[in-house]
Design an enzyme around this catalytic site. Structure first.
Site, PDB file in Angstrom:
ATOM      1  N   GLY A  93      -4.215  -6.818  -5.861  1.00  0.00           N
ATOM      2  CA  GLY A  93      -3.220  -6.634  -4.807  1.00  0.00           C
ATOM      3  C   GLY A  93      -1.836  -6.290  -5.306  1.00  0.00           C
ATOM      4  N   SER A  94      -1.742  -5.699  -6.507  1.00  0.00           N
ATOM      5  CA  SER A  94      -0.393  -5.413  -7.020  1.00  0.00           C
ATOM      6  C   SER A  94       0.306  -4.350  -6.179  1.00  0.00           C
ATOM      7  CB  SER A  94      -0.453  -4.984  -8.493  1.00  0.00           C
ATOM      8  OG  SER A  94      -1.071  -3.723  -8.624  1.00  0.00           O
ATOM      9  N   ASN A  95      -0.456  -3.448  -5.576  1.00  0.00           N
ATOM     10  CA  ASN A  95       0.183  -2.430  -4.722  1.00  0.00           C
ATOM     11  C   ASN A  95       0.611  -3.013  -3.376  1.00  0.00           C
ATOM     12  OD1 ASN A  95       0.221   0.345  -6.048  1.00  0.00           O
ATOM     13  ND2 ASN A  95      -1.773  -0.509  -6.611  1.00  0.00           N
ATOM     14  N   MET A  98     -12.257  -0.953  -2.419  1.00  0.00           N
ATOM     15  CA  MET A  98     -13.317  -0.276  -3.155  1.00  0.00           C
ATOM     16  C   MET A  98     -14.606  -0.124  -2.345  1.00  0.00           C
ATOM     17  SD  MET A  98     -11.464   0.436  -5.661  1.00  0.00           S
ATOM     18  CE  MET A  98     -12.372   0.986  -7.100  1.00  0.00           C
ATOM     19  N   ARG A  99     -14.458   0.214  -1.079  1.00  0.00           N
ATOM     20  CA  ARG A  99     -15.624   0.535  -0.228  1.00  0.00           C
ATOM     21  C   ARG A  99     -15.410   1.927   0.339  1.00  0.00           C
ATOM     22  NH1 ARG A  99     -19.567  -3.676  -0.235  1.00  0.00           N
ATOM     23  NH2 ARG A  99     -18.346  -5.334  -1.175  1.00  0.00           N
ATOM     24  N   ILE A 131     -15.275   4.347   3.250  1.00  0.00           N
ATOM     25  CA  ILE A 131     -14.986   4.188   4.671  1.00  0.00           C
ATOM     26  C   ILE A 131     -15.860   5.172   5.459  1.00  0.00           C
ATOM     27  CG2 ILE A 131     -13.156   4.574   6.375  1.00  0.00           C
ATOM     28  CD1 ILE A 131     -12.674   2.123   4.710  1.00  0.00           C
ATOM     29  N   ASN A 186      -5.041   6.633   1.521  1.00  0.00           N
ATOM     30  CA  ASN A 186      -5.648   6.013   0.344  1.00  0.00           C
ATOM     31  C   ASN A 186      -4.792   6.286  -0.880  1.00  0.00           C
ATOM     32  OD1 ASN A 186      -7.747   4.728  -1.224  1.00  0.00           O
ATOM     33  ND2 ASN A 186      -8.367   6.759  -1.922  1.00  0.00           N
ATOM     34  N   HIS A 221      -4.994   6.614  -4.889  1.00  0.00           N
ATOM     35  CA  HIS A 221      -6.016   6.860  -5.909  1.00  0.00           C
ATOM     36  C   HIS A 221      -5.345   7.007  -7.278  1.00  0.00           C
ATOM     37  CE1 HIS A 221      -9.930   7.961  -7.444  1.00  0.00           C
ATOM     38  NE2 HIS A 221      -9.304   8.865  -8.182  1.00  0.00           N
TER      39      HIS A 221
HETATM   40  C1  GAR Z   1      -5.136   0.838  -7.883  1.00  0.00           C
HETATM   41  O1  GAR Z   1      -4.936   1.367  -9.168  1.00  0.00           O
HETATM   42  C2  GAR Z   1      -5.698   1.890  -6.956  1.00  0.00           C
HETATM   43  O2  GAR Z   1      -5.220   3.181  -7.217  1.00  0.00           O
HETATM   44  C3  GAR Z   1      -7.165   1.789  -7.268  1.00  0.00           C
HETATM   45  O3  GAR Z   1      -7.406   0.406  -7.362  1.00  0.00           O
HETATM   46  C4  GAR Z   1      -6.247  -0.209  -7.908  1.00  0.00           C
HETATM   47  C5  GAR Z   1      -5.913  -1.434  -7.080  1.00  0.00           C
HETATM   48  O4  GAR Z   1      -4.965  -2.219  -7.730  1.00  0.00           O
HETATM   49  N1  GAR Z   1      -7.964   2.425  -6.257  1.00  0.00           N
HETATM   50  C6  GAR Z   1      -9.064   3.116  -6.520  1.00  0.00           C
HETATM   51  O5  GAR Z   1      -9.514   3.259  -7.638  1.00  0.00           O
HETATM   52  C7  GAR Z   1      -9.726   3.736  -5.302  1.00  0.00           C
HETATM   53  N2  GAR Z   1     -10.753   4.637  -5.715  1.00  0.00           N
HETATM   54  P1  GAR Z   1      -4.245  -3.404  -6.967  1.00  0.00           P
HETATM   55  O6  GAR Z   1      -5.327  -4.271  -6.325  1.00  0.00           O
HETATM   56  O7  GAR Z   1      -3.506  -4.139  -8.047  1.00  0.00           O
HETATM   57  O8  GAR Z   1      -3.326  -2.810  -5.948  1.00  0.00           O
END
Ligand code: GAR
Length: 197
Positions: free
Chosen positions: A13-15, A94-95, A97, A111, A113
């Site tokens: 969940g850092s984003n 990571m599902r 949609i 999204n 990526h």
């Molecule tokens: C992020 O790097 C995001 O770009 C990636 O998962 C990570 C989640 O990090 N998403 C994908 O790879 C989607 N295909 P977070 O949980 O620390 O936000």
């Protein structure tokens, strides 16, 4: 006019945290964060709910591998609709949609990526770019369509890979780029500076 967002994630969940910090620092434009949703009961993103006073829900994804089961998809749609969001942010969700979900929130799902799309689609964007030996990678924010990682691109941020960089270093660089790009794009969307698709 209120511009509320719901964030979906499966991991640390850092984003989502970057968006919540931006909100607290008044750097998220008109956006309010209405809710957090995860398909993983132990995900770090759910712990942000208490810390930042935002409702956080674990929703069972059902037994459909990378997809949500049809029953789960209906529960996700109902839960997210209860927040009446202007925007749904997939931040490490990571599902895959499905079309019903996309139709329910047409033109409102974006999204994040961790590569410069259309290169390195899929679940391992950072590692795949690193192993391919590219010198520049980065992150992309795009609208979600039924084709995986292929919807219209909203914005991107490049990251240079130096010869001495390990995979861990590249991961840190890409995440740092994401933490800058995502709040900036959400703020711009909330102010109507970026057109909806
Ligand atoms: C992020 O790097 C995001 O770009 C990636 O998962 C990570 C989640 O990090 N998403 C994908 O790879 C989607 N295909 P977070 O949980 O620390 O936000």
């Amino acid at each position: 006019m209120s511009f509320s967002i719901v964030i979906l994630g499966s991991g640390r969940g850092s984003n989502a945290e970057a968006l919540l910090h931006a909100r607290d620092n008044r750097q998220l434009g008109e956006a309010q964060i209405a809710g957090l949703v995860s398909d993983q009961a132990e995900a770090g993103i759910l712990e942000l709910g208490n810390r930042f006073s935002v409702p956080a829900n674990y929703l069972d994804p059902g037994e459909r591998g990378a997809h949500l089961s049809p029953e789960a998809e209906a529960v996700y749609i109902e839960c997210i609709q209860s927040f009446s969001p202007s925007l749904i942010v997939l931040a490490g969700f990571m599902r895959i949609i499905g079309p019903k979900f996309i139709e329910a929130f047409k033109g409102r799902v974006l999204n994040l990526h961790p590569s410069l799309l259309p290169s390195f689609k899929g679940a391992n964007g950072i590692r795949d770019a690193f192993e391919h030996g590219v010198k520049v990678t980065g992150c992309t924010i795009h609208w979600v369509t039924p084709q995986l990682d292929a919807g219209p691109i909203i914005d991107q941020k490049p990251v240079r890979i130096e010869p001495s960089d390990s995979l861990a270093v590249v991961e840190r660089k890409v995440h740092a780029a994401e933490h800058q790009l995502l709040p900036k794009v959400v703020a711009s969307l909330s102010r109507g500076e970026i057109p909806l698709p």
